[in-house]
Design a protein around this motif. Structure first.
Motif, PDB file in Angstrom:
ATOM      1  N   UNK A 129       0.521  -1.208  -0.370  1.00 33.82           N
ATOM      2  CA  UNK A 129      -0.136   0.100  -0.041  1.00 33.82           C
ATOM      3  C   UNK A 129       1.177   0.874   0.214  1.00 33.82           C
ATOM      4  N   UNK A 130       0.124   2.197  -0.868  1.00 32.87           N
ATOM      5  CA  UNK A 130       1.120   3.536  -0.577  1.00 32.87           C
ATOM      6  C   UNK A 130       2.040   3.622  -1.128  1.00 32.87           C
ATOM      7  N   UNK A 131       2.525   3.052  -1.988  1.00 31.45           N
ATOM      8  CA  UNK A 131       3.321   3.503  -3.076  1.00 31.45           C
ATOM      9  C   UNK A 131       4.567   2.611  -2.341  1.00 31.45           C
ATOM     10  N   UNK A 132       4.864   1.634  -1.370  1.00 28.56           N
ATOM     11  CA  UNK A 132       5.241   0.785  -0.845  1.00 28.56           C
ATOM     12  C   UNK A 132       6.021  -0.075  -1.864  1.00 28.56           C
ATOM     13  N   UNK A 133       7.286  -0.950  -1.618  1.00 20.42           N
ATOM     14  CA  UNK A 133       7.400  -2.395  -2.187  1.00 20.42           C
ATOM     15  C   UNK A 133       7.029  -3.456  -1.067  1.00 20.42           C
ATOM     16  N   UNK A 134       6.873  -4.239  -1.726  1.00 22.67           N
ATOM     17  CA  UNK A 134       6.338  -5.795  -0.949  1.00 22.67           C
ATOM     18  C   UNK A 134       7.137  -6.765  -1.285  1.00 22.67           C
ATOM     19  N   UNK A 135       7.960  -6.816  -0.807  1.00 20.24           N
ATOM     20  CA  UNK A 135       9.083  -8.175  -1.064  1.00 20.24           C
ATOM     21  C   UNK A 135       8.789  -9.889  -0.735  1.00 20.24           C
TER      22      UNK A 135
END
Ligand code: BTN
Length: 242
Positions: free
Chosen positions: A44-50
């Protein structure tokens, strides 16, 4: 069963949400996209998800007919499906508003709902840290993340967990589409780690601070601020401060 009648498995994709969005107009409602790894997993909110090998990374294509203001409920319903399925493995899994599932105070799963196909389809992305070592995650996440393997000290079946999540989601999505929201909210509240806690919700540059008292029919968080006033948070990053 609507959700999971059609499942597309991939070894590696950029993001299952992006694949699902590309497929949205070409596939029937309930189509699921699953990948072993994602090179551009999104949070969410432009974060990366590993998204290393071992986790459960999947997205579901939906064509909801509920009013647009109720769409945040899809995230809550998905969180409940994940928390209930993880609880069946013997862990105390809780929902954390708006989109996290937490075990032992640490994040084990997240939900990312996005619209696709000219805003008419919703892609519900679900990421669960199942069989992975959190020490392999970026440093910034490690401390606040856990995995099912680390909590249970054994591997879990991604396939079984996926089936369990999709079955529960299918059931609850049908209820949501029929307008039976009360029972779904009740179940979310029962699993919630947020309600009753002091929180700070940051959204669009503003901060709402107070005690989380409830969630509303549209999924908003009801926060009682220090002067007994009530403020609603529709979205945002929620931090529990005590
Ligand atoms: C979050 O907590 O910030 C949401 C994380 C959502 C991750 C899942 S993994 C499957 C799907 N594909 C993505 O790129 N993101 C979601």
């Amino acid at each position: 069963m609507l959700i999971g009648r059609e499942v597309h498995f991939f070894q590696e994709v950029d993001s299952t949400n992006d694949v699902a969005k590309r497929l949205a107009g070409l596939s029937r409602e309930g189509t699921v996209v699953v990948a072993v790894t994602q090179t551009g997993g999104k949070g969410r909110i432009g974060h990366r998800w590993s998204s290393p090998t071992g986790g459960l990374w999947m997205s579901v294509v939906l064509w909801p007919t509920i009013p647009p203001e109720s769409l945040p409920l899809l995230t809550l319903v998905a969180g409940t499906a994940v928390a209930v399925s993880i609880s069946r493995l013997g862990l105390d899994a809780r929902t954390k508003w708006p989109n996290d599932v937490v075990v032992d105070g640490k994040k084990v799963a997240g939900i990312l709902a996005e619209t696709g196909f000219d805003g008419r389809a919703v892609v519900l992305g679900i990421g669960v840290n199942t069989n992975l070592e959190t020490k392999l995650l970026p440093r910034a996440f490690r401390r606040r993340a856990t995995s099912l393997k680390e909590e249970l000290r054994r591997e879990v079946s991604n396939h079984e967990l996926m089936r369990s999540i999709l079955r529960k989601l299918d059931h609850d999505y049908a209820r949501l589409q029929q307008g039976s929201v009360d029972g779904l909210l009740q179940e979310w509240r029962r699993l919630s780690l947020t309600i009753g806690r002091r929180v700070e919700v940051v959204a669009a540059g503003s901060v709402v601070k107070g005690v989380a008292r409830d969630i509303q029919d549209d999924g908003s968080l009801v926060v009682e601020t220090s002067y007994g006033r009530v403020q609603l948070a529709r979205a945002g990053e929620c931090r529990m401060v005590a």
